[in-house]
Design a protein around this motif. Structure first.
Motif, PDB file in Angstrom:
ATOM      1  N   VAL A 185       0.861  -1.178   0.000  1.00 11.82           N
ATOM      2  CA  VAL A 185       0.000   0.000   0.000  1.00 11.82           C
ATOM      3  C   VAL A 185       0.902   1.233   0.000  1.00 11.82           C
ATOM      4  O   VAL A 185       1.867   1.302   0.763  1.00 11.82           O
ATOM      5  CB  VAL A 185      -0.919  -0.010   1.243  1.00 11.82           C
ATOM      6  N   ASP A 186       0.591   2.177  -0.869  1.00 13.65           N
ATOM      7  CA  ASP A 186       1.438   3.364  -1.048  1.00 13.65           C
ATOM      8  C   ASP A 186       1.315   4.283   0.169  1.00 13.65           C
ATOM      9  O   ASP A 186       0.330   4.992   0.327  1.00 13.65           O
ATOM     10  CB  ASP A 186       1.006   4.081  -2.328  1.00 13.65           C
ATOM     11  N   GLY A 187       2.349   4.279   0.994  1.00  9.76           N
ATOM     12  CA  GLY A 187       2.312   5.021   2.250  1.00  9.76           C
ATOM     13  C   GLY A 187       2.889   6.424   2.185  1.00  9.76           C
ATOM     14  O   GLY A 187       3.077   7.050   3.234  1.00  9.76           O
ATOM     15  N   ASN A 192       6.072   9.124   7.192  1.00 12.21           N
ATOM     16  CA  ASN A 192       4.887   8.382   7.646  1.00 12.21           C
ATOM     17  C   ASN A 192       5.252   7.078   8.348  1.00 12.21           C
ATOM     18  O   ASN A 192       4.384   6.447   8.972  1.00 12.21           O
ATOM     19  CB  ASN A 192       3.963   8.077   6.464  1.00 12.21           C
ATOM     20  N   TYR A 195       4.038   6.421  11.938  1.00 10.84           N
ATOM     21  CA  TYR A 195       2.702   5.902  12.226  1.00 10.84           C
ATOM     22  C   TYR A 195       2.662   4.380  12.048  1.00 10.84           C
ATOM     23  O   TYR A 195       2.013   3.668  12.805  1.00 10.84           O
ATOM     24  CB  TYR A 195       1.666   6.577  11.328  1.00 10.84           C
ATOM     25  N   PHE A 220      -6.321  -2.572   5.022  1.00  8.71           N
ATOM     26  CA  PHE A 220      -7.071  -1.341   4.835  1.00  8.71           C
ATOM     27  C   PHE A 220      -8.306  -1.653   3.998  1.00  8.71           C
ATOM     28  O   PHE A 220      -8.234  -2.388   3.023  1.00  8.71           O
ATOM     29  CB  PHE A 220      -6.189  -0.288   4.163  1.00  8.71           C
ATOM     30  N   THR A 221      -9.439  -1.084   4.406  1.00  9.12           N
ATOM     31  CA  THR A 221     -10.678  -1.310   3.671  1.00  9.12           C
ATOM     32  C   THR A 221     -10.967  -0.087   2.796  1.00  9.12           C
ATOM     33  O   THR A 221     -10.579   1.034   3.119  1.00  9.12           O
ATOM     34  CB  THR A 221     -11.863  -1.520   4.632  1.00  9.12           C
ATOM     35  N   GLY A 222     -11.636  -0.319   1.680  1.00  8.61           N
ATOM     36  CA  GLY A 222     -12.083   0.784   0.839  1.00  8.61           C
ATOM     37  C   GLY A 222     -11.081   1.217  -0.213  1.00  8.61           C
ATOM     38  O   GLY A 222     -11.351   2.147  -0.974  1.00  8.61           O
ATOM     39  N   LEU A 223      -9.912   0.567  -0.273  1.00 11.51           N
ATOM     40  CA  LEU A 223      -8.945   0.923  -1.327  1.00 11.51           C
ATOM     41  C   LEU A 223      -9.438   0.379  -2.660  1.00 11.51           C
ATOM     42  O   LEU A 223     -10.036  -0.689  -2.722  1.00 11.51           O
ATOM     43  CB  LEU A 223      -7.568   0.311  -1.011  1.00 11.51           C
ATOM     44  N   PRO A 224      -9.173   1.096  -3.739  1.00 16.66           N
ATOM     45  CA  PRO A 224      -9.540   0.551  -5.062  1.00 16.66           C
ATOM     46  C   PRO A 224      -8.723  -0.710  -5.365  1.00 16.66           C
ATOM     47  O   PRO A 224      -7.620  -0.874  -4.851  1.00 16.66           O
ATOM     48  CB  PRO A 224      -9.178   1.680  -6.027  1.00 16.66           C
TER      49      PRO A 224
ATOM     50  N   VAL B 113      -2.405  15.234   7.079  1.00 18.74           N
ATOM     51  CA  VAL B 113      -1.662  13.981   6.938  1.00 18.74           C
ATOM     52  C   VAL B 113      -0.528  13.889   7.951  1.00 18.74           C
ATOM     53  O   VAL B 113       0.239  12.932   7.953  1.00 18.74           O
ATOM     54  CB  VAL B 113      -1.086  13.807   5.504  1.00 18.74           C
ATOM     55  N   ALA B 201      -3.897   9.910  10.660  1.00 20.21           N
ATOM     56  CA  ALA B 201      -3.128  10.721   9.712  1.00 20.21           C
ATOM     57  C   ALA B 201      -2.719   9.887   8.496  1.00 20.21           C
ATOM     58  O   ALA B 201      -2.743  10.350   7.353  1.00 20.21           O
ATOM     59  CB  ALA B 201      -1.902  11.313  10.401  1.00 20.21           C
ATOM     60  N   LEU B 202      -2.362   8.640   8.779  1.00 15.02           N
ATOM     61  CA  LEU B 202      -1.982   7.718   7.700  1.00 15.02           C
ATOM     62  C   LEU B 202      -3.170   7.480   6.762  1.00 15.02           C
ATOM     63  O   LEU B 202      -3.037   7.507   5.527  1.00 15.02           O
ATOM     64  CB  LEU B 202      -1.524   6.408   8.338  1.00 15.02           C
ATOM     65  N   LEU B 203      -4.350   7.248   7.343  1.00 17.56           N
ATOM     66  CA  LEU B 203      -5.544   6.984   6.529  1.00 17.56           C
ATOM     67  C   LEU B 203      -5.903   8.205   5.686  1.00 17.56           C
ATOM     68  O   LEU B 203      -6.317   8.060   4.525  1.00 17.56           O
ATOM     69  CB  LEU B 203      -6.736   6.602   7.417  1.00 17.56           C
ATOM     70  N   LEU B 206      -3.830   8.093   2.737  1.00 16.15           N
ATOM     71  CA  LEU B 206      -4.291   7.052   1.806  1.00 16.15           C
ATOM     72  C   LEU B 206      -5.519   7.533   1.044  1.00 16.15           C
ATOM     73  O   LEU B 206      -5.643   7.290  -0.167  1.00 16.15           O
ATOM     74  CB  LEU B 206      -4.608   5.752   2.553  1.00 16.15           C
ATOM     75  N   ARG B 209      -4.030   9.783  -1.696  1.00 17.64           N
ATOM     76  CA  ARG B 209      -3.238   9.110  -2.735  1.00 17.64           C
ATOM     77  C   ARG B 209      -4.070   8.158  -3.568  1.00 17.64           C
ATOM     78  O   ARG B 209      -3.858   8.017  -4.759  1.00 17.64           O
ATOM     79  CB  ARG B 209      -2.065   8.352  -2.107  1.00 17.64           C
ATOM     80  N   TYR B 210      -5.042   7.490  -2.937  1.00 16.37           N
ATOM     81  CA  TYR B 210      -5.867   6.514  -3.662  1.00 16.37           C
ATOM     82  C   TYR B 210      -7.204   7.111  -4.115  1.00 16.37           C
ATOM     83  O   TYR B 210      -8.045   6.386  -4.635  1.00 16.37           O
ATOM     84  CB  TYR B 210      -6.091   5.266  -2.803  1.00 16.37           C
ATOM     85  N   VAL B 212      -9.963   8.219  -2.481  1.00 24.86           N
ATOM     86  CA  VAL B 212     -11.115   7.568  -1.841  1.00 24.86           C
ATOM     87  C   VAL B 212     -11.780   8.584  -0.914  1.00 24.86           C
ATOM     88  O   VAL B 212     -11.554   8.591   0.296  1.00 24.86           O
ATOM     89  CB  VAL B 212     -10.676   6.318  -1.031  1.00 24.86           C
ATOM     90  N   GLY B 215     -13.384   7.503   2.283  1.00 28.61           N
ATOM     91  CA  GLY B 215     -12.576   7.184   3.451  1.00 28.61           C
ATOM     92  C   GLY B 215     -12.148   5.733   3.534  1.00 28.61           C
ATOM     93  O   GLY B 215     -12.977   4.825   3.474  1.00 28.61           O
ATOM     94  N   VAL B 216     -10.847   5.529   3.666  1.00 27.03           N
ATOM     95  CA  VAL B 216     -10.277   4.200   3.863  1.00 27.03           C
ATOM     96  C   VAL B 216     -10.449   3.832   5.339  1.00 27.03           C
ATOM     97  O   VAL B 216     -10.384   4.706   6.215  1.00 27.03           O
ATOM     98  CB  VAL B 216      -8.785   4.221   3.454  1.00 27.03           C
TER      99      VAL B 216
END
Lengths: 225, 225
Positions: A185-187, A192, A195, A220-224, B113, B201-203, B206, B209-210, B212, B215-216
């Motif tokens: 997952v792209d962090g 970061n 965290y 992680f949920t909800g990522l494409p 973030v 902050a990490l979410l 995400l 970047r993704y 969404v 919300g992830v």
């Protein structure tokens, strides 16, 4: 240097050896590094026994760095700075250094469910601060259970947050795909990592409270897709 | 005081209103608190419109605290200390105060973030430090997407790490089960909130970047059923 080789410094430890087994199983040449050559060679033998035909060798840490463009640091936090200082003269901007360490309070004799503060912000940024200019550092694999890595018959079921400069980050995101059940997952930027490293202490507490010696992971949920 | 009531201070904000909707939908009496009575009442109207028959009222923060044994703090980090100071004289050891705040760097005009360091270790411990002795604080709900909370037709798909003293922690773990798709996870002592707050902050990174906007979320793998 084989451009597909992966060096794992501290690859004789539980989590490093787990990654070595998985990468060897995926067909990648693996170099296990240790402060003691004999221990590295014994770990390499262990990989060969579990993964017939594995391309794996054991070397001391400094020699291991010369054999692979990807160098994974898998040493206890209290040995991180020392290990980096021992090998940094051999690291170049063509390497990608992967920090998987976590500043667990075990480093000062306290418990693994807590962390110590790192002046640089995280173990990964500590590593970056010690390296010659231009050597890229990427943070990854902190939250992957050693036990689950070593169970080669089963997928690991964990997301790996990969943080660092964009190009080497992509290299490490691709590494994750070599292991069944891991998803990179792209962090974002390296900072970061603080965290992500904190999550490790949280997971260790969950392992204890829920009695999961195999290790709890994270998705992680909800990522494409 | 209705023993099943839940007060949400800052319940006019996105995430607080989302929780208010979900708890009202689960049949629990909800008290929305705000610094401004009219805003609290408007938010209560909004809940009633979305959840016919909802038992919800809007009050100013201090009055809301007097109406419910569970008090959820859902205010931006920079308003946390002020809100706690404004209501603390009405809080008793029979209350359970729930901290869902995160010290995002937006509090100092920087980005969401990143976080700022909190002397006490976390937003939750800051809250605990400001309360009268014996009033229990539990940390929870930081990583639940406001957008997904407000989509009442869909489950939220997120684990909630609940940290704090054992008895009130159980109260909040039970709250999680009121919302479809949320799962409460026993996060141990309150100090672990620092790790959970960092994940927010990490979410947020995400989400960017993704791409969404919904919300992830996060799930832990390997926990027993």
């Amino acid at each position: 240097m084989d451009p597909t080789a992966i060096a794992i410094l501290g690859g004789t430890g539980d989590q490093g050896l787990g990654l070595a087994l998985r990468f060897a199983k995926a067909g990648r040449p693996v170099v296990i590094g240790s402060r003691k050559l004999e221990r590295a060679q014994a770990a390499a033998d262990e990989v060969r026994a579990a993964v017939p035909g594995a391309g794996v060798e054991g070397l001391d840490n400094a020699d291991a760095v010369g054999k692979a463009p990807i160098v994974i640091l898998s040493v206890p936090f209290e040995h991180t700075a020392g290990t980096v200082k021992a090998v940094r003269e051999r690291l170049t901007p063509e390497h990608v250094v992967v920090s998987m360490g976590v500043p667990l309070a075990t480093a000062i004799g306290d418990g693994a469910v807590r962390t110590v503060g790192v002046w640089q912000g995280s173990c990964a940024e500590l590593v970056a601060s010690l390296l010659p200019e231009g050597v890229p550092v990427v943070s990854a694999f902190q939250n992957v259970s050693a036990h689950r890595l070593r169970e080669l018959a089963h997928p690991v079921e964990c997301d790996v947050v990969v943080s660092g400069p964009p190009a080497p980050r992509k290299v490490v995101l691709a590494l994750c795909e070599l292991v069944p059940g891991l998803r990179g997952v792209d962090g974002g930027p390296l900072a970061n990592a603080r965290y992500v490293e904190g999550v490790t202490a949280l997971l260790i507490g969950l392992n204890v409270r829920y009695k999961v010696p195999e290790g709890v992971g994270v998705r992680f949920t909800g990522l494409p897709d």
